[in-house]
Scaffold this motif. Structure first.
Motif: not given
Length: 180
Positions: A106-108, A133-135, A148-151, A155-156
């Motif tokens: 996770n990059l969150q 910012v992760t979606g 949920v989705n791809h953590p 995006r920056v």
């Protein structure tokens, strides 16, 4: 005599919908970077290049640490991409995308460290840095996780500053159009 014409207005099509200027195009940029500040969701110890990359960054800042002595669970190695629009000038801000290349989960909440973005010719056209910012997200505890989705992709927004204008076609007497 007053004549009123009722009917459909003629369909209008803009020139940019039919054609583009020849030689004017976007340029793809790419770089390798590190996202730090992850809450234990970064790369694991077996991802060797994350520890080596962090060692290199620290060494450039005057801190000498062996790669074996570094724990990288709060760090993730990422590939950073961006699209440089035509005629973007020095100082223009563009969005970037960071995607984990190691085994980070996770990059969150992470922060992308200063990353050079290069074109296909190897030249640096922009530098990126900022909050990721992760979606997507991962939630749950003790074996009941929901993803949920791809953590591992984030995006920056406005995270890169253009350092060099992309090569473009110089204006000439005639303009050539390419039909879409």
């Amino acid at each position: 005599m007053l004549v009123c014409a009722l009917g459909a207005a003629p369909a209008e099509t803009r020139l940019k919908e039919l054609a583009a200027l020849e030689g004017v195009r976007d340029n793809q940029l790419m770089g390798y970077g590190l996202v730090v500040g992850l809450a234990g969701t970064g790369d694991r110890r077996q991802t060797v290049f994350s520890a080596q990359s962090l060692t290199n960054v620290l060494q450039r800042m005057g801190v000498s640490v062996a790669p074996e002595a570094i724990r990288v669970n709060n760090v993730a190695a990422v590939m950073v991409t961006a699209t440089l629009p035509p005629f973007a000038q020095t100082g223009t801000r563009i969005d970037v995308t960071a995607a984990a290349v190691g085994d980070a989960s996770n990059l969150q909440g992470g922060l992308l460290l200063l990353t050079s973005l290069r074109g296909v010719d190897g030249q640096v056209y922009a530098v990126a840095q900022g909050a990721v910012v992760t979606g997507g997200f991962v939630a749950g505890r003790q074996g009941t996780n929901q993803t949920v989705n791809h953590p591992t992709v984030g995006r920056v927004p406005n995270g890169a500053i253009v350092e060099r204008a992309a090569p473009s076609v110089a204006p000439q007497e005639t303009i050539r159009l390419q039909l879409r």
